[in-house]
Design a protein around this motif. Structure first.
Motif, PDB file in Angstrom:
ATOM      1  N   VAL A 121     -11.977   9.442 -27.520  1.00  0.00           N
ATOM      2  CA  VAL A 121     -11.899   8.771 -26.223  1.00  0.00           C
ATOM      3  C   VAL A 121     -10.803   9.408 -25.369  1.00  0.00           C
ATOM      4  CG1 VAL A 121     -11.298   6.587 -25.102  1.00  0.00           C
ATOM      5  CG2 VAL A 121     -12.903   6.598 -27.004  1.00  0.00           C
ATOM      6  N   ALA A 122      -9.646   9.680 -25.984  1.00  0.00           N
ATOM      7  CA  ALA A 122      -8.551  10.311 -25.240  1.00  0.00           C
ATOM      8  C   ALA A 122      -8.935  11.722 -24.792  1.00  0.00           C
ATOM      9  CB  ALA A 122      -7.290  10.345 -26.099  1.00  0.00           C
ATOM     10  N   LEU A 123      -9.620  12.460 -25.650  1.00  0.00           N
ATOM     11  CA  LEU A 123     -10.058  13.804 -25.262  1.00  0.00           C
ATOM     12  C   LEU A 123     -11.067  13.759 -24.115  1.00  0.00           C
ATOM     13  CD1 LEU A 123     -10.385  15.638 -28.694  1.00  0.00           C
ATOM     14  CD2 LEU A 123      -8.710  16.049 -26.881  1.00  0.00           C
ATOM     15  N   PHE A 124     -11.933  12.770 -24.124  1.00  0.00           N
ATOM     16  CA  PHE A 124     -12.874  12.624 -23.021  1.00  0.00           C
ATOM     17  C   PHE A 124     -12.120  12.353 -21.721  1.00  0.00           C
ATOM     18  CE2 PHE A 124     -16.241  10.748 -20.465  1.00  0.00           C
ATOM     19  CZ  PHE A 124     -17.304  11.591 -20.760  1.00  0.00           C
ATOM     20  N   GLY A 125     -11.101  11.490 -21.776  1.00  0.00           N
ATOM     21  CA  GLY A 125     -10.288  11.215 -20.591  1.00  0.00           C
ATOM     22  C   GLY A 125      -9.557  12.450 -20.108  1.00  0.00           C
ATOM     23  N   LEU A 126      -8.984  13.216 -21.051  1.00  0.00           N
ATOM     24  CA  LEU A 126      -8.291  14.451 -20.670  1.00  0.00           C
ATOM     25  C   LEU A 126      -9.279  15.479 -20.113  1.00  0.00           C
ATOM     26  CD1 LEU A 126      -5.771  14.825 -23.617  1.00  0.00           C
ATOM     27  CD2 LEU A 126      -5.255  14.256 -21.227  1.00  0.00           C
ATOM     28  N   SER A 176     -16.388   6.877 -21.492  1.00  0.00           N
ATOM     29  CA  SER A 176     -16.863   7.214 -22.841  1.00  0.00           C
ATOM     30  C   SER A 176     -17.174   5.960 -23.648  1.00  0.00           C
ATOM     31  CB  SER A 176     -15.830   8.078 -23.572  1.00  0.00           C
ATOM     32  OG  SER A 176     -14.649   7.343 -23.821  1.00  0.00           O
ATOM     33  N   VAL A 177     -16.374   4.914 -23.483  1.00  0.00           N
ATOM     34  CA  VAL A 177     -16.622   3.655 -24.194  1.00  0.00           C
ATOM     35  C   VAL A 177     -17.919   3.012 -23.694  1.00  0.00           C
ATOM     36  CG1 VAL A 177     -15.740   1.319 -24.599  1.00  0.00           C
ATOM     37  CG2 VAL A 177     -14.195   3.267 -24.723  1.00  0.00           C
ATOM     38  N   VAL A 178     -18.130   3.033 -22.379  1.00  0.00           N
ATOM     39  CA  VAL A 178     -19.358   2.461 -21.814  1.00  0.00           C
ATOM     40  C   VAL A 178     -20.575   3.249 -22.297  1.00  0.00           C
ATOM     41  CG1 VAL A 178     -20.629   2.145 -19.643  1.00  0.00           C
ATOM     42  CG2 VAL A 178     -18.253   1.413 -19.816  1.00  0.00           C
ATOM     43  N   ALA A 179     -20.474   4.571 -22.330  1.00  0.00           N
ATOM     44  CA  ALA A 179     -21.595   5.392 -22.817  1.00  0.00           C
ATOM     45  C   ALA A 179     -21.891   5.081 -24.279  1.00  0.00           C
ATOM     46  CB  ALA A 179     -21.263   6.877 -22.641  1.00  0.00           C
ATOM     47  N   VAL A 203      -9.154   6.356 -36.040  1.00  0.00           N
ATOM     48  CA  VAL A 203      -8.303   7.393 -35.451  1.00  0.00           C
ATOM     49  C   VAL A 203      -9.161   8.439 -34.741  1.00  0.00           C
ATOM     50  CG1 VAL A 203      -6.648   9.222 -35.990  1.00  0.00           C
ATOM     51  CG2 VAL A 203      -6.460   7.002 -37.121  1.00  0.00           C
ATOM     52  N   MET A 204     -10.261   8.842 -35.376  1.00  0.00           N
ATOM     53  CA  MET A 204     -11.155   9.817 -34.748  1.00  0.00           C
ATOM     54  C   MET A 204     -11.731   9.268 -33.443  1.00  0.00           C
ATOM     55  SD  MET A 204     -13.076  11.397 -38.127  1.00  0.00           S
ATOM     56  CE  MET A 204     -14.596  11.517 -37.280  1.00  0.00           C
ATOM     57  N   TRP A 205     -12.093   7.990 -33.413  1.00  0.00           N
ATOM     58  CA  TRP A 205     -12.633   7.378 -32.196  1.00  0.00           C
ATOM     59  C   TRP A 205     -11.592   7.388 -31.085  1.00  0.00           C
ATOM     60  CZ3 TRP A 205     -16.419   6.337 -29.233  1.00  0.00           C
ATOM     61  CH2 TRP A 205     -16.358   5.339 -28.286  1.00  0.00           C
ATOM     62  N   ALA A 265     -10.454   6.232 -16.164  1.00  0.00           N
ATOM     63  CA  ALA A 265     -11.892   6.172 -15.866  1.00  0.00           C
ATOM     64  C   ALA A 265     -12.689   6.998 -16.879  1.00  0.00           C
ATOM     65  CB  ALA A 265     -12.159   6.671 -14.443  1.00  0.00           C
ATOM     66  N   GLY A 266     -12.175   8.147 -17.284  1.00  0.00           N
ATOM     67  CA  GLY A 266     -12.846   8.959 -18.292  1.00  0.00           C
ATOM     68  C   GLY A 266     -12.900   8.266 -19.643  1.00  0.00           C
ATOM     69  N   CYS A 267     -11.805   7.617 -20.031  1.00  0.00           N
ATOM     70  CA  CYS A 267     -11.783   6.869 -21.297  1.00  0.00           C
ATOM     71  C   CYS A 267     -12.765   5.705 -21.250  1.00  0.00           C
ATOM     72  CB  CYS A 267     -10.371   6.359 -21.586  1.00  0.00           C
ATOM     73  SG  CYS A 267      -9.203   7.665 -21.983  1.00  0.00           S
TER      74      CYS A 267
END
Length: 158
Positions: free
Chosen positions: A35-40, A65-68, A29-31, A60-62
């Protein structure tokens, strides 16, 4: 049923319809939230007003973050490409390359134990008499090291 090849020539069968991952944990849930916060955050950073463009920036933001995250894991895996020794005293950086052979690469830890890293990611303990004992293995390149199947069989509950 799907067959999964395990280390050292053994095979396990897993029901493909079973939930192998288990239940959703607080870390999952934290992950998802991060990821959603990074996208926002990316949407807020670019201050997009068009909803379709905002959706594209969010996705693209989500994905970014996954790629990073995967790049960092890959870097850590490359730095720690060998497991700790049997005595739990030597980390990956304390191994010394000994020699290359047909079976794979031989490494010696600071405890003076000799190990063989095979091409299919089996890490075997090489005894002084020349035999090899299964020690650790991993399923994917730069993945987590697991105990050898003999150890799994020994402690498997009936």
């Amino acid at each position: 049923m799907q067959k999964i090849l395990c280390e050292f020539g053994k095979a396990d069968t897993v029901d493909a319809n079973k939930n192998v991952m288990g239940k959703i944990t607080i870390f999952t849930v934290m992950w998802i939230v991060l990821v959603a916060l990074f996208g926002l955050g990316m949407v807020a950073l670019f201050d997009v007003e068009n909803p379709l463009v905002a959706l594209a920036v969010f996705v693209a933001g989500c994905l970014g973050s996954v790629v990073a995250y995967r790049l960092v894991l890959n870097l850590i895996g490359r730095l720690n490409f060998l497991p700790s020794c049997r005595n739990k005293q030597c980390s990956a950086r304390k191994y010394v390359f000994e020699r290359q052979s047909e079976e794979g690469a031989y490494y010696r830890c600071q405890c003076d134990d000799l190990y063989l890293l095979t091409e299919n990611d089996h890490f075997e303990f090489a005894t002084p008499d020349g035999t090899r004992q299964a020690y650790r293995c991993r399923y994917e390149s730069h993945g987590q090291w697991w105990s050898a199947p003999e150890i799994f069989e020994k402690y498997r509950k009936p």
